[in-house]
Enzyme design. Structure first.
Site, PDB file in Angstrom:
ATOM      1  N   ASP A  44       0.865  -1.167   0.000  1.00 16.07           N
ATOM      2  CA  ASP A  44       0.000   0.000   0.000  1.00 16.07           C
ATOM      3  C   ASP A  44       0.915   1.235   0.000  1.00 16.07           C
ATOM      4  O   ASP A  44       2.112   1.129   0.309  1.00 16.07           O
ATOM      5  CB  ASP A  44      -0.875  -0.032   1.254  1.00 16.07           C
ATOM      6  CG  ASP A  44      -1.622   1.257   1.485  1.00 16.07           C
ATOM      7  OD1 ASP A  44      -2.322   1.716   0.566  1.00 16.07           O
ATOM      8  OD2 ASP A  44      -1.490   1.829   2.586  1.00 16.07           O
TER       9      ASP A  44
ATOM     10  N   ASP B  35      -0.263   5.144   0.860  1.00 16.18           N
ATOM     11  CA  ASP B  35      -0.540   6.172   1.859  1.00 16.18           C
ATOM     12  C   ASP B  35      -0.510   5.600   3.277  1.00 16.18           C
ATOM     13  O   ASP B  35      -1.176   4.601   3.576  1.00 16.18           O
ATOM     14  CB  ASP B  35      -1.907   6.803   1.594  1.00 16.18           C
ATOM     15  CG  ASP B  35      -1.943   7.572   0.292  1.00 16.18           C
ATOM     16  OD1 ASP B  35      -2.298   8.759   0.320  1.00 16.18           O
ATOM     17  OD2 ASP B  35      -1.610   6.989  -0.762  1.00 16.18           O
TER      18      ASP B  35
END
Length: 242
Positions: free
Chosen positions: A34, A36
Site C-alpha cells: 500500500d 498512503d
C-alpha cells in the site's frame, strides 16, 4: 484470518502470529505495498484537500474508511475527490515536494526484497500523480492507482476510468495481487502484502505473509506481522539474515 491469541513479541514493537520465524525471504516471489500511511507518511487526499480548505472534512472520511467503518470504499473515495474540485495541479506538486516523505525503512525494505529476487508492486487507493513518483523513487517494478481527472490545470472532482476498472478498492487490490502472481508465475502463498488500512485487508488475507505497518486496530489484529515501532525494514527481522 490469523488468530489474535497466537501473538507474541519477537522484539520490542515487532509482533508475530501464526508464523514461526525465521522465514526465508527467498521463498517469496512478490511483495505488494500500500502507499498512503504505509510507504509514505501522509494520506495524499487529505493533504490535497488542505488546498481547498476542506482537510478536516476529507480527513474524517479517510479515517473512517481506513478503520473499516465505511463499507463502500469506492463511494467514500468519490465523496472525497468531489470535494477537491477546483484545486490547481500545482497543489499536488506542493504536496509531493513539501509534505510527502518516505516512511522510515522503505528504501531498505524494497531494496532487500529486490536483491532477494522478489517482484515489487505498489497498489494504492491513492492517486497515480503520487504512485508513479513513489514507484520511480523506490525503483518499484509495477504500480496501480487511481487517476484524478484534470481540466484546464485544475481537478474536476472526478476520477478517470481505466482499462481494468474504475477505482482501486480492497477488491481491486486483491485482484491486482492475483494478476501479478499469475504474470510472474507464482502462487499467492508466495506473496507478501504490506498495509495499514481496512482497504488492505482483502489482499492481506489472500497472500502467504501479511504485514501491518503502524496499522488500524482491525488490520493489525489480522496480520501475521505487526510493526508498531520503528521502520518498515523491521520486517527483515522476521527473515533469516542474508
Amino acid at each position: 484470518m490469523v488468530a489474535v491469541s497466537d501473538e507474541r513479541e519477537l522484539s520490542p514493537g515487532l509482533f508475530v502470529r501464526g508464523i514461526v520465524p525465521p522465514l526465508k525471504l527467498g521463498d517469496f516471489r512478490l511483495i505488494a505495498f500500500d502507499m498512503d500511511s504505509t510507504l509514505i507518511n501522509i494520506e495524499c487526499v487529505d493533504e490535497i484537500a488542505d488546498a481547498a480548505g476542506r482537510k478536516a472534512e476529507v480527513a474524517a472520511i479517510t479515517e473512517a474508511a481506513m478503520r473499516g467503518e465505511i463499507a463502500d470504499y469506492k463511494d467514500s473515495l468519490r465523496r472525497r475527490v468531489a470535494l477537491l474540485a477546483g484545486v490547481p495541479v500545482e497543489a499536488l506538486e506542493h504536496v509531493y515536494r513539501q509534505r510527502l516523505q518516505l516512511n522510515p525503512g522503505a528504501d531498505e525494505l524494497v531494496a532487500a526484497c529486490r536483491d532477494a529476487g522478489l517482484h515489487t508492486l505498489l497498489v494504492s487507493g491513492g492517486f497515480t500523480f503520487f504512485t508513479d513518483r513513489v514507484r520511480r523513487r523506490l525503483n518499484i517494478d509495477t504500480s496501480r492507482g487511481n487517476v484524478l481527472e484534470i481540466e484546464n490545470g485544475r481537478l474536476t472532482g472526478r476520477l478517470v476510468d481505466q482499462w481494468w476498472g474504475d477505482i482501486v478498492d480492497g477488491t481491486m487490490k486483491r485482484a491486482t495481487v492475483f494478476e501479478t502472481c499469475f504474470r510472474i508465475g507464482c502462487e499467492p502463498s508466495q506473496a507478501i502484502a504490506v498495509g495499514d488500512g481496512a482497504n488492505d485487508l482483502e489482499m492481506m488475507a489472500a497472500v502467504g505473509l501479511s504485514v501491518a505497518y503502524r496499522a488500524k486496530p482491525k488490520v493489525r489484529a489480522q496480520a501475521h506481522v505487526a510493526i508498531d515501532i520503528g521502520g518498515l525494514d523491521r520486517l527483515l527481522e522476521v527473515f533469516e539474515p542474508r
